[in-house]
Design an enzyme around this catalytic site. Structure first.
Site, PDB file in Angstrom:
ATOM      1  N   HIS A   2      -4.596   5.232 -20.952  1.00 18.92           N
ATOM      2  CA  HIS A   2      -4.666   5.342 -20.344  1.00 18.92           C
ATOM      3  C   HIS A   2      -4.935   4.216 -19.455  1.00 18.92           C
ATOM      4  CE1 HIS A   2      -6.512   8.694 -22.757  1.00 18.92           C
ATOM      5  NE2 HIS A   2      -6.360   7.878 -24.149  1.00 18.92           N
ATOM      6  N   SER A  32       4.949  -9.443   4.330  1.00 19.05           N
ATOM      7  CA  SER A  32       3.997  -8.957   5.523  1.00 19.05           C
ATOM      8  C   SER A  32       3.693  -9.638   6.852  1.00 19.05           C
ATOM      9  CB  SER A  32       2.821  -9.384   4.843  1.00 19.05           C
ATOM     10  OG  SER A  32       1.382  -9.114   5.276  1.00 19.05           O
ATOM     11  N   LYS A  49       2.577 -13.274   1.411  1.00 22.29           N
ATOM     12  CA  LYS A  49       2.749 -11.965   0.386  1.00 22.29           C
ATOM     13  C   LYS A  49       3.860 -12.298   0.168  1.00 22.29           C
ATOM     14  CE  LYS A  49       0.408  -9.004  -0.041  1.00 22.29           C
ATOM     15  NZ  LYS A  49      -0.383  -8.055  -0.418  1.00 22.29           N
ATOM     16  N   GLU A  85       7.635   0.317  -4.531  1.00 20.94           N
ATOM     17  CA  GLU A  85       7.055   1.143  -3.941  1.00 20.94           C
ATOM     18  C   GLU A  85       7.449   3.268  -3.192  1.00 20.94           C
ATOM     19  OE1 GLU A  85       4.404  -0.187  -1.853  1.00 20.94           O
ATOM     20  OE2 GLU A  85       4.489  -2.826  -2.984  1.00 20.94           O
TER      21      GLU A  85
END
Ligand code: ARG
Length: 458
Positions: A155, A276, A282, A289
Site C-alpha cells: 500500500h 528542465s 532538475k 516516465e
C-alpha cells in the site's frame, strides 16, 4: 493496369490507391517476402509445376531485388499497393515471363500470413535477447546488494525490510516468465500458412512440407481457412509484449519514487536523465516516465488488433491489412525501451545509507516480535494483538520500540525476555527470513549462484 486488373474496365481511383496502400509500412517485410518466394519457386520447380530454368531466374531476380532494396535503389510504388506486388512487379520487369510463373498456387493471403510469421520470428529473437540483457543488468546489480537493506512496501506504506537483491531478483523472475512466454509463443506460431492459397488450398501438386522445412517451420497450418484468417500469433505476441511492458512500467514507477527527494535511495546516471528548460537544478528520470507512458501505447496496439479481428467473417478480409502497424509499433516500442533499460539500470547508483535509515524504523520489525512470540508457543492472533498494543504503548509514551526497556515491554507482553530487545535491526530482520523465497541475504546469494549464475558469467 494493376495485377488484378483483368476483369476491370477502369483503373482504380487515385484515392483507392491512397487508402489501399500498405507499402508505406509493410515494405519492412521485404526480406521475408523474398525468402518465402524463393522457397515457393524452388518447390514449384521440384514439383514440375514450372521449369527449373524459370525457378533459377526467379531466385536470382529476387536476390537482385533484395540488393536493390538494401542499397535504396528500389523504387516503391504506392499504386502497387503492397510489398508483395511491388516485388513481384519488379521481378517480372527484371526477368520477363519467368517472373509471371511465381505466383502459381499462391495468393497474397497465404503469402502475407507467411511473411508476417517469418518476420515476427526474427524480431522475437532480437527482443528475447534484449529482455535477457535487462535481466543481466538486474542480476549484476543484485550481486552487489545482497546485504543492502531497504523498506519493502505494501500500500506504499513501509511494511518490512527487504534486501535490494531480493527486489531486483523479483523483476528478474518476472522477465524470465516473459522470456518463457516468448518461447512458448514461438512453439505455437511456427507453422506454415503457404500452400493455403486464397482460402481453399490449391489444385496444383504443391509440396507444402518441403517449403515448411526450407523456411524453418515446425509443420503446416493444417486448415487453409484458418491459415489465411488467423492473426492469433500477432495478437498473442503483442499480448506478451503488453505484459512485458507492464513489468517495465512497474519497475519504472519504483525507480521514479526511489529517485525522488523524499526517498533519495538511488540516482540514475546523468546520461539517462534529462533536465528542465526552466529549473536549473532538475534531474529527471524521464526514461522511466516514458516507459510508463509507452506501456499505454503497446496496450493500445493490443486493443486495436483484438478489435480489428473481432467481427470479420472467414476467410481473408482487407481489414486484416490493418494488423501490421500496431504490431510493428508494439515491437519497435518494446525494443527501444528494453535497449535503454539495460544500460540505465547499470548506471544506477544506490545510496545504501539512506535506504538503511529508512528501513531502520523499528516499527518495520513489529512482525518479527509477533513471530518470536509464536515460536514461544503463543497463537499468532494473540501475538499480533499484543504487539499491536505494544506499538500503541510506545507511541503513547513517546519511546521508540527499540528504546523500550524490558520492564516496559513486559508491562504489555509479560512473555517478553532479553531476546526481544535484539529484534529491532533491519539486517537481523532480513537474515531471519532464511527460507526458500524469503528476503535473507543467504537466499539471494543462493538464487544468484544457482538460478542466475549464467547471466553473471557473460
Ligand atoms: N497487403 C495485404 C495485407 O496486408 C496483402 C493481402 C491482400 N489480399 C487481398 N486479397 N487483397 O493484408
Amino acid at each position: 493496369m494493376s495485377m488484378w486488373g483483368g476483369r476491370f474496365d477502369a483503373a482504380p481511383n487515385a484515392l483507392v490507391a491512397k487508402m489501399g496502400e500498405s507499402i508505406s509500412y509493410d515494405r519492412r517485410l521485404y526480406k521475408h517476402d523474398i525468402r518465402g518466394s524463393k522457397a515457393h519457386a524452388q518447390m514449384l520447380a521440384r514439383q514440375k509445376i514450372i521449369p527449373e530454368s524459370d525457378a533459377q531466374a526467379i531466385v536470382s531476380g529476387l536476390d537482385q531485388i533484395q540488393n536493390e532494396i538494401e542499397s535504396s535503389e528500389f523504387e516503391w510504388s504506392e499504386a502497387l499497393e503492397d510489398v508483395h506486388m511491388n516485388i513481384e512487379d519488379r521481378l517480372t520487369k527484371l526477368i520477363g515471363p519467368s517472373g509471371a510463373r511465381l505466383h502459381a498456387g499462391r495468393s497474397r493471403n497465404d503469402q502475407v500470413a507467411t511473411d508476417f510469421r517469418l518476420y515476427l520470428r526474427d524480431e522475437v529473437d532480437v527482443l528475447r535477447a534484449y529482455v535477457v540483457d535487462v535481466q543481466r543488468a538486474l542480476v549484476k546489480l543484485a550481486v552487489q546488494h545482497t546485504k543492502t537493506v531497504l523498506p519493502g512496501f505494501t500500500h506504499l506504506q513501509h511494511a518490512q525490510p527487504i534486501v535490494l537483491a531480493h527486489y531486483l531478483l523479483a523483476y528478474t523472475e518476472m522477465f524470465q516468465r516473459d522470456v518463457l512466454r516468448l518461447d512458448d509463443w514461438r512453439k505455437r506460431m511456427n507453422y506454415l500458412p503457404l500452400g493455403s492459397s486464397a482460402l481453399a488450398g490449391s489444385t496444383l501438386p504443391l509440396d507444402r512440407n518441403w517449403v515448411a522445412e526450407k523456411l524453418g517451420f515446425d509443420g503446416l497450418c493444417e486448415n487453409s481457412l484458418d491459415a489465411v484468417s488467423d492473426r492469433d500469433f500477432a495478437i498473442e505476441l503483442v499480448s506478451v509484449c503488453s505484459m512485458l511492458m507492464m513489468h517495465l512500467s512497474r519497475i519504472s514507477e519504483d525507480i521514479i519514487f526511489w529517485m525522488s527527494q523524499e526517498a533519495g535511495w538511488v540516482e540514475l546516471g546523468d546520461d539517462f536523465c534529462t533536465g528542465s528548460s526552466l529549473m536549473p537544478q532538475k534531474k529527471n528520470p524521464d526514461m522511466c516516465e516514458l516507459t510508463r507512458g509507452k506501456t499505454a501505447r503497446v496496450y493500445g496496439n493490443l486493443t486495436t488488433l483484438l478489435t480489428i479481428m473481432k467481427g470479420i467473417p472467414l476467410a481473408y478480409n482487407r481489414d486484416m491489412q490493418e494488423d501490421k502497424e500496431p504490431v510493428f509499433d508494439a515491437l519497435d516500442t518494446v525494443k527501444l525501451v528494453l535497449s535503454v533499460y539495460a544500460p540505465m539500470i547499470q548506471s544506477m547508483k544506490v545510496n545504501k545509507d539512506r535506504m538503511y535509515d529508512a528501513a531502520s524504523d523499528p516499527a518495520l520489525m513489529a512482525t518479527d516480535l509477533a513471530e518470536w512470540l509464536v515460536k514461544q508457543g503463543m497463537p499468532f492472533r494473540d501475538s499480533h494483538h499484543r504487539v499491536g498494543k505494544l506499538v500503541g504503548y510506545s507511541r503513547k509514551i513517546g519511546v521508540a520500540l527499540d528504546n523500550l526497556t524490558l520492564e516496559q515491554m513486559q508491562s504489555v507482553i509479560p512473555e517478553a525476555n532479553e531476546e526481544c530487545l535484539e529484534l529491532w535491526k533491519p539486517e537481523r530482520s532480513v537474515a531471519l527470513r532464511d527460507l526458500p523465497g524469503g528476503t535473507a541475504p543467504a537466499q539471494a546469494l543462493h538464487q544468484l549462484k544457482t538460478k542466475w549464475a549464467h547471466l553473471l558469467e557473460e
